[in-house]
Scaffold this motif. Structure first.
Motif, PDB file in Angstrom:
ATOM      1  N   SER A 134      19.296  26.524  50.801  1.00 53.20           N
ATOM      2  CA  SER A 134      19.920  27.705  51.379  1.00 53.20           C
ATOM      3  C   SER A 134      20.048  28.850  50.378  1.00 53.20           C
ATOM      4  O   SER A 134      20.618  29.889  50.706  1.00 53.20           O
ATOM      5  N   PHE A 135      19.513  28.696  49.185  1.00 51.60           N
ATOM      6  CA  PHE A 135      19.551  29.742  48.165  1.00 51.60           C
ATOM      7  C   PHE A 135      18.162  30.335  47.967  1.00 51.60           C
ATOM      8  O   PHE A 135      17.156  29.660  48.144  1.00 51.60           O
ATOM      9  N   GLY A 136      18.122  31.600  47.569  1.00 48.88           N
ATOM     10  CA  GLY A 136      16.860  32.271  47.303  1.00 48.88           C
ATOM     11  C   GLY A 136      16.180  31.721  46.062  1.00 48.88           C
ATOM     12  O   GLY A 136      16.789  31.028  45.245  1.00 48.88           O
ATOM     13  N   ASP A 137      14.901  32.035  45.915  1.00 49.41           N
ATOM     14  CA  ASP A 137      14.126  31.538  44.784  1.00 49.41           C
ATOM     15  C   ASP A 137      14.418  32.294  43.493  1.00 49.41           C
ATOM     16  O   ASP A 137      14.314  31.743  42.408  1.00 49.41           O
ATOM     17  N   LYS A 138      14.786  33.570  43.625  1.00 47.89           N
ATOM     18  CA  LYS A 138      14.986  34.401  42.444  1.00 47.89           C
ATOM     19  C   LYS A 138      16.326  34.099  41.775  1.00 47.89           C
ATOM     20  O   LYS A 138      17.373  34.105  42.424  1.00 47.89           O
ATOM     21  N   VAL A 139      16.289  33.837  40.473  1.00 50.98           N
ATOM     22  CA  VAL A 139      17.495  33.645  39.675  1.00 50.98           C
ATOM     23  C   VAL A 139      17.772  34.962  38.954  1.00 50.98           C
ATOM     24  O   VAL A 139      16.923  35.488  38.247  1.00 50.98           O
ATOM     25  N   TYR A 140      18.963  35.510  39.153  1.00 50.81           N
ATOM     26  CA  TYR A 140      19.327  36.792  38.556  1.00 50.81           C
ATOM     27  C   TYR A 140      19.893  36.592  37.157  1.00 50.81           C
ATOM     28  O   TYR A 140      20.646  35.655  36.913  1.00 50.81           O
ATOM     29  N   ASP A 141      19.520  37.484  36.267  1.00 54.46           N
ATOM     30  CA  ASP A 141      19.973  37.420  34.880  1.00 54.46           C
ATOM     31  C   ASP A 141      21.240  38.253  34.727  1.00 54.46           C
ATOM     32  O   ASP A 141      21.242  39.308  34.105  1.00 54.46           O
ATOM     33  N   TRP A 142      22.314  37.780  35.336  1.00 56.42           N
ATOM     34  CA  TRP A 142      23.593  38.467  35.311  1.00 56.42           C
ATOM     35  C   TRP A 142      24.570  37.675  34.468  1.00 56.42           C
ATOM     36  O   TRP A 142      24.407  36.486  34.229  1.00 56.42           O
ATOM     37  N   ASN A 143      25.645  38.341  34.041  1.00 53.97           N
ATOM     38  CA  ASN A 143      26.705  37.694  33.265  1.00 53.97           C
ATOM     39  C   ASN A 143      28.058  38.198  33.736  1.00 53.97           C
ATOM     40  O   ASN A 143      28.202  39.351  34.137  1.00 53.97           O
ATOM     41  N   TRP A 144      29.062  37.322  33.650  1.00 52.74           N
ATOM     42  CA  TRP A 144      30.425  37.709  33.990  1.00 52.74           C
ATOM     43  C   TRP A 144      30.982  38.612  32.902  1.00 52.74           C
ATOM     44  O   TRP A 144      30.697  38.444  31.732  1.00 52.74           O
ATOM     45  N   ASP A 145      31.798  39.553  33.306  1.00 50.91           N
ATOM     46  CA  ASP A 145      32.537  40.368  32.359  1.00 50.91           C
ATOM     47  C   ASP A 145      33.606  39.501  31.703  1.00 50.91           C
ATOM     48  O   ASP A 145      34.076  38.522  32.283  1.00 50.91           O
ATOM     49  N   ARG A 146      33.967  39.855  30.505  1.00 51.36           N
ATOM     50  CA  ARG A 146      34.954  39.077  29.754  1.00 51.36           C
ATOM     51  C   ARG A 146      36.270  38.963  30.527  1.00 51.36           C
ATOM     52  O   ARG A 146      36.948  37.934  30.483  1.00 51.36           O
ATOM     53  N   ASN A 147      36.652  39.996  31.262  1.00 47.21           N
ATOM     54  CA  ASN A 147      37.911  40.003  31.998  1.00 47.21           C
ATOM     55  C   ASN A 147      37.852  39.198  33.302  1.00 47.21           C
ATOM     56  O   ASN A 147      38.889  38.932  33.901  1.00 47.21           O
ATOM     57  N   ASP A 148      36.653  38.840  33.764  1.00 45.89           N
ATOM     58  CA  ASP A 148      36.508  38.122  35.018  1.00 45.89           C
ATOM     59  C   ASP A 148      36.335  36.615  34.850  1.00 45.89           C
ATOM     60  O   ASP A 148      36.480  35.862  35.811  1.00 45.89           O
ATOM     61  N   LYS A 149      36.054  36.161  33.657  1.00 49.89           N
ATOM     62  CA  LYS A 149      35.800  34.735  33.442  1.00 49.89           C
ATOM     63  C   LYS A 149      36.984  33.860  33.810  1.00 49.89           C
ATOM     64  O   LYS A 149      36.827  32.787  34.367  1.00 49.89           O
ATOM     65  N   ARG A 150      38.182  34.316  33.514  1.00 53.81           N
ATOM     66  CA  ARG A 150      39.382  33.537  33.820  1.00 53.81           C
ATOM     67  C   ARG A 150      39.576  33.395  35.330  1.00 53.81           C
ATOM     68  O   ARG A 150      39.970  32.342  35.827  1.00 53.81           O
ATOM     69  N   LYS A 151      39.281  34.446  36.081  1.00 47.04           N
ATOM     70  CA  LYS A 151      39.393  34.399  37.539  1.00 47.04           C
ATOM     71  C   LYS A 151      38.416  33.382  38.118  1.00 47.04           C
ATOM     72  O   LYS A 151      38.769  32.613  39.013  1.00 47.04           O
ATOM     73  N   VAL A 152      37.205  33.377  37.602  1.00 44.00           N
ATOM     74  CA  VAL A 152      36.192  32.431  38.071  1.00 44.00           C
ATOM     75  C   VAL A 152      36.620  31.003  37.761  1.00 44.00           C
ATOM     76  O   VAL A 152      36.515  30.109  38.611  1.00 44.00           O
ATOM     77  N   LYS A 153      37.138  30.797  36.584  1.00 42.49           N
ATOM     78  CA  LYS A 153      37.571  29.458  36.181  1.00 42.49           C
ATOM     79  C   LYS A 153      38.699  28.952  37.074  1.00 42.49           C
ATOM     80  O   LYS A 153      38.710  27.782  37.470  1.00 42.49           O
TER      81      LYS A 153
END
Length: 108
Positions: free
Chosen positions: A79-98
């Motif tokens: 159900s996911f696309g083939d393209k993998v994006y070269d993105w990174n989380w911002d330093r301030n958003d990592k805690r929210k994701v965790k």
């Protein structure tokens, strides 16, 4: 097994951060541009969930306000696309994701 990549979730029509894989399943968190999400449960009862605001979109070229849907989904790998994006989380958003990954952050 741990994995960390961004792909488009064709099933849910959002970009997704995939953080865990097991056999053909992938655990993911969705990125949205809307501040709320409306979910319809059984018997037509609608609930509104506030999304978590991001400091920056993982794609540094995008402008505007973006949000994380405070829920983890377990979807098939196809159900996911083939393209993998070269993105990174911002330093301030990592805690929210965790916190979303651990199930501690529901809404603000």
């Amino acid at each position: 097994m741990a994995i960390s990549e961004f792909r488009y979730n064709k099933k849910r029509k959002h970009y997704a951060y995939i953080y865990k894989q097991s056999k053909s399943k992938r655990r993911n968190i969705l990125i949205s541009s809307k501040p709320t999400m409306t979910r319809t449960k059984k018997k037509g009862v609608k609930t509104t969930i506030k999304n978590i605001p991001l400091y920056h979109h993982p794609n540094k070229n995008k402008d505007g306000q973006f949000y994380l849907i405070p829920e983890t989904y377990n979807d098939e790998a196809r159900s996911f696309g083939d393209k993998v994006y070269d993105w990174n989380w911002d330093r301030n958003d990592k805690r929210k994701v965790k916190r979303i990954k651990k199930g501690r952050l529901r809404s603000q």
